[in-house]
Design a protein around this motif. Structure first.
Motif, PDB file in Angstrom:
ATOM      1  N   ILE A  86       0.821  -1.209   0.000  1.00  0.00           N
ATOM      2  CA  ILE A  86       0.000   0.000   0.000  1.00  0.00           C
ATOM      3  C   ILE A  86       0.854   1.258   0.000  1.00  0.00           C
ATOM      4  N   TYR A  87       2.041   1.227   0.627  1.00  0.00           N
ATOM      5  CA  TYR A  87       2.834   2.452   0.754  1.00  0.00           C
ATOM      6  C   TYR A  87       3.408   2.918  -0.586  1.00  0.00           C
ATOM      7  N   PRO A  88       4.072   2.059  -1.366  1.00  0.00           N
ATOM      8  CA  PRO A  88       4.486   2.524  -2.692  1.00  0.00           C
ATOM      9  C   PRO A  88       3.305   2.764  -3.627  1.00  0.00           C
ATOM     10  N   ALA A  89       2.199   2.026  -3.403  1.00  0.00           N
ATOM     11  CA  ALA A  89       1.005   2.249  -4.224  1.00  0.00           C
ATOM     12  C   ALA A  89       0.468   3.661  -4.017  1.00  0.00           C
ATOM     13  N   LEU A  90       0.504   4.142  -2.777  1.00  0.00           N
ATOM     14  CA  LEU A  90       0.069   5.518  -2.518  1.00  0.00           C
ATOM     15  C   LEU A  90       0.949   6.508  -3.270  1.00  0.00           C
ATOM     16  N   ALA A  91       2.262   6.253  -3.282  1.00  0.00           N
ATOM     17  CA  ALA A  91       3.170   7.148  -4.002  1.00  0.00           C
ATOM     18  C   ALA A  91       2.912   7.092  -5.505  1.00  0.00           C
ATOM     19  N   ALA A  92       2.729   5.885  -6.043  1.00  0.00           N
ATOM     20  CA  ALA A  92       2.506   5.740  -7.483  1.00  0.00           C
ATOM     21  C   ALA A  92       1.205   6.390  -7.918  1.00  0.00           C
ATOM     22  N   SER A  93       0.226   6.407  -7.034  1.00  0.00           N
ATOM     23  CA  SER A  93      -1.069   7.011  -7.371  1.00  0.00           C
ATOM     24  C   SER A  93      -1.059   8.523  -7.228  1.00  0.00           C
ATOM     25  N   GLY A  94      -0.010   9.062  -6.617  1.00  0.00           N
ATOM     26  CA  GLY A  94       0.068  10.496  -6.397  1.00  0.00           C
ATOM     27  C   GLY A  94      -0.509  10.953  -5.076  1.00  0.00           C
ATOM     28  N   LEU A  96       0.785  10.347  -2.086  1.00  0.00           N
ATOM     29  CA  LEU A  96       1.834  10.571  -1.092  1.00  0.00           C
ATOM     30  C   LEU A  96       3.167  10.712  -1.822  1.00  0.00           C
ATOM     31  N   PRO A  97       4.006  11.656  -1.470  1.00  0.00           N
ATOM     32  CA  PRO A  97       5.338  11.745  -2.101  1.00  0.00           C
ATOM     33  C   PRO A  97       6.199  10.525  -1.769  1.00  0.00           C
ATOM     34  N   GLU A  98       7.187  10.253  -2.610  1.00  0.00           N
ATOM     35  CA  GLU A  98       8.051   9.089  -2.410  1.00  0.00           C
ATOM     36  C   GLU A  98       8.724   9.108  -1.040  1.00  0.00           C
ATOM     37  N   GLY A  99       9.268  10.256  -0.665  1.00  0.00           N
ATOM     38  CA  GLY A  99       9.979  10.340   0.604  1.00  0.00           C
ATOM     39  C   GLY A  99       9.078  10.039   1.785  1.00  0.00           C
ATOM     40  N   GLU A 100       7.862  10.525   1.742  1.00  0.00           N
ATOM     41  CA  GLU A 100       6.921  10.267   2.828  1.00  0.00           C
ATOM     42  C   GLU A 100       6.495   8.807   2.849  1.00  0.00           C
ATOM     43  N   ALA A 101       6.377   8.197   1.680  1.00  0.00           N
ATOM     44  CA  ALA A 101       6.035   6.769   1.630  1.00  0.00           C
ATOM     45  C   ALA A 101       7.121   5.935   2.300  1.00  0.00           C
ATOM     46  N   LEU A 102       8.383   6.268   2.046  1.00  0.00           N
ATOM     47  CA  LEU A 102       9.496   5.550   2.680  1.00  0.00           C
ATOM     48  C   LEU A 102       9.537   5.813   4.183  1.00  0.00           C
ATOM     49  N   GLU A 103       9.360   7.045   4.566  1.00  0.00           N
ATOM     50  CA  GLU A 103       9.376   7.396   5.994  1.00  0.00           C
ATOM     51  C   GLU A 103       8.233   6.708   6.733  1.00  0.00           C
ATOM     52  N   LEU A 104       7.039   6.748   6.159  1.00  0.00           N
ATOM     53  CA  LEU A 104       5.873   6.114   6.784  1.00  0.00           C
ATOM     54  C   LEU A 104       6.086   4.611   6.931  1.00  0.00           C
ATOM     55  N   THR A 105       6.655   3.993   5.913  1.00  0.00           N
ATOM     56  CA  THR A 105       6.951   2.562   5.980  1.00  0.00           C
ATOM     57  C   THR A 105       7.853   2.249   7.163  1.00  0.00           C
ATOM     58  N   ALA A 106       8.931   3.018   7.305  1.00  0.00           N
ATOM     59  CA  ALA A 106       9.878   2.773   8.389  1.00  0.00           C
ATOM     60  C   ALA A 106       9.237   2.996   9.747  1.00  0.00           C
ATOM     61  N   ARG A 107       8.446   4.031   9.865  1.00  0.00           N
ATOM     62  CA  ARG A 107       7.823   4.330  11.160  1.00  0.00           C
ATOM     63  C   ARG A 107       6.802   3.257  11.543  1.00  0.00           C
ATOM     64  N   ILE A 108       5.999   2.841  10.588  1.00  0.00           N
ATOM     65  CA  ILE A 108       5.031   1.772  10.861  1.00  0.00           C
ATOM     66  C   ILE A 108       5.777   0.486  11.199  1.00  0.00           C
ATOM     67  N   TYR A 208      -2.741  13.150   2.934  1.00  0.00           N
ATOM     68  CA  TYR A 208      -2.875  12.276   1.775  1.00  0.00           C
ATOM     69  C   TYR A 208      -3.654  12.987   0.675  1.00  0.00           C
ATOM     70  N   GLY A 209      -3.083  12.987  -0.521  1.00  0.00           N
ATOM     71  CA  GLY A 209      -3.749  13.615  -1.648  1.00  0.00           C
ATOM     72  C   GLY A 209      -4.744  12.670  -2.306  1.00  0.00           C
ATOM     73  N   ASP A 220     -12.022  -4.622   0.526  1.00  0.00           N
ATOM     74  CA  ASP A 220     -13.342  -4.752  -0.112  1.00  0.00           C
ATOM     75  C   ASP A 220     -13.337  -4.377  -1.587  1.00  0.00           C
ATOM     76  N   GLN A 221     -12.146  -4.116  -2.147  1.00  0.00           N
ATOM     77  CA  GLN A 221     -11.956  -3.854  -3.569  1.00  0.00           C
ATOM     78  C   GLN A 221     -12.637  -2.564  -4.038  1.00  0.00           C
ATOM     79  N   SER A 222     -12.870  -1.637  -3.107  1.00  0.00           N
ATOM     80  CA  SER A 222     -13.333  -0.316  -3.507  1.00  0.00           C
ATOM     81  C   SER A 222     -12.106   0.550  -3.807  1.00  0.00           C
ATOM     82  N   PHE A 223     -12.351   1.736  -4.375  1.00  0.00           N
ATOM     83  CA  PHE A 223     -11.245   2.627  -4.720  1.00  0.00           C
ATOM     84  C   PHE A 223     -11.094   3.700  -3.646  1.00  0.00           C
ATOM     85  N   LEU A 224      -9.863   3.880  -3.194  1.00  0.00           N
ATOM     86  CA  LEU A 224      -9.598   4.784  -2.083  1.00  0.00           C
ATOM     87  C   LEU A 224      -9.663   6.246  -2.514  1.00  0.00           C
ATOM     88  N   THR A 225     -10.273   7.059  -1.672  1.00  0.00           N
ATOM     89  CA  THR A 225     -10.183   8.511  -1.794  1.00  0.00           C
ATOM     90  C   THR A 225      -9.189   9.004  -0.747  1.00  0.00           C
TER      91      THR A 225
END
Length: 282
Positions: A86-94, A96-108, A208-209, A220-225
């Motif tokens: 989910i973390y790189p997916a958020l970045a790829a979708s726009g 979350l920025p890449e840096g925040e995706a990496l930081e969030l991953t490490a913190r979680i 989150y954008g 549930d296979q819905s699309f995230l906002t």
């Protein structure tokens, strides 16, 4: 239509890493935002568990391979994610920025790894049994379904002693194989609520954008906002991953080409398994 599929944590770290401008930028960002030196797989300042390093490494490689695909003018119409994908997916979708995706991953990851100080956890991979039998085995041994990857491929999660105890039952009931893997935390189970408050604090530190590319969630296979993302990031740690449902929903949505954007090819293998079972049922 193209789909980018983001897998979860890899089981191991590759000794050979890319050496180009894109990877060097990702590696620098991982050092600065996640505290991990990808080149020698060491922590820059505060050490953490190997599992956390693998999580950061997996996200970094997904971000790098996203860049390569986009550079080759391959872009997704839909994005799907599996577990910590989910973390790189958020970045790829726009979202979350890449840096925040990496930081969030490490913190979680660091937050989850603390659970190993008070508990001993494991994953059990069961192949060859139908879901209702696996759920029965899980209930008998006081563990939880963590991944429903295909109709015959499942991960169970819980206390290590309970995961170990289910192996004999699963084999006796006809499983092709049962494999055990140690883990720091009982990921994708209600047991994660023990650190729910800490996880919420981390997740709500970020803005989150709105995803520019539709991002399908694995519950549930819905699309995230944008408004959905914080709640989903907590729920997905407490609930199972339903990859089979996700793949069938992607196929129904008209996806014709799947790119596994990360380490390994596990999701492609699950997809082939699901397709072969669908063909046999015709």
């Amino acid at each position: 239509m193209n789909c980018f599929m983001f897998p979860g944590q890899p089981l191991s770290h590759s000794g050979t890493l890319p050496d180009d401008a894109d990877f060097r930028h990702i590696a620098q960002t991982a050092r600065e935002r996640a505290g991990l030196n990808l080149n020698d797989f060491t922590w820059v300042d505060t050490p953490s568990a190997e599992s956390v390093a693998l999580q950061v490494y997996g996200v970094a490689m997904s971000l790098y391979r996203t860049r390569l695909l986009v550079r080759d003018e391959i872009r997704p119409r839909l994005i799907a994610e599996h577990s910590m994908g989910i973390y790189p997916a958020l970045a790829a979708s726009g979202a979350l920025p890449e840096g925040e995706a990496l930081e969030l991953t490490a913190r979680i990851g660091r937050c989850m790894s603390v659970m190993s100080e008070t508990g001993n956890y494991a994953l059990g991979c069961i192949v060859g049994l139908p879901g209702e039998v696996v759920l029965s085995i899980a209930e008998n041994n006081d563990v939880f379904m963590a991944n429903h990857n295909t109709s015959r491929h499942f991960l169970l999660s819980g206390e290590r002693r309970n995961i170990e105890s289910l192996e004999a039952e699963a084999l006796a009931r006809g499983a092709f194989s049962v494999k055990l893997f140690p883990c720091d935390a009982p990921l994708h189970t209600p047991m994660m609520e023990a650190i729910g408050n800490q996880l919420r604090e981390i997740i709500t530190d970020y803005r989150y954008g709105e995803p520019a590319v539709p991002l399908m969630n694995h519950i549930d296979q819905s699309f995230l906002t944008a408004a959905d993302v914080p709640d989903f990031l907590l729920r997905e740690l407490l609930l199972p991953v339903y990859w089979e449902k996700s793949y069938l929903a992607l196929r129904k949505a008209g996806i014709t080409k799947y790119h596994e954007v990360g380490v390994g090819d596990a999701l492609k293998k699950y997809n082939r398994w699901i397709e072969s079972e669908a063909a046999r049922s015709l």
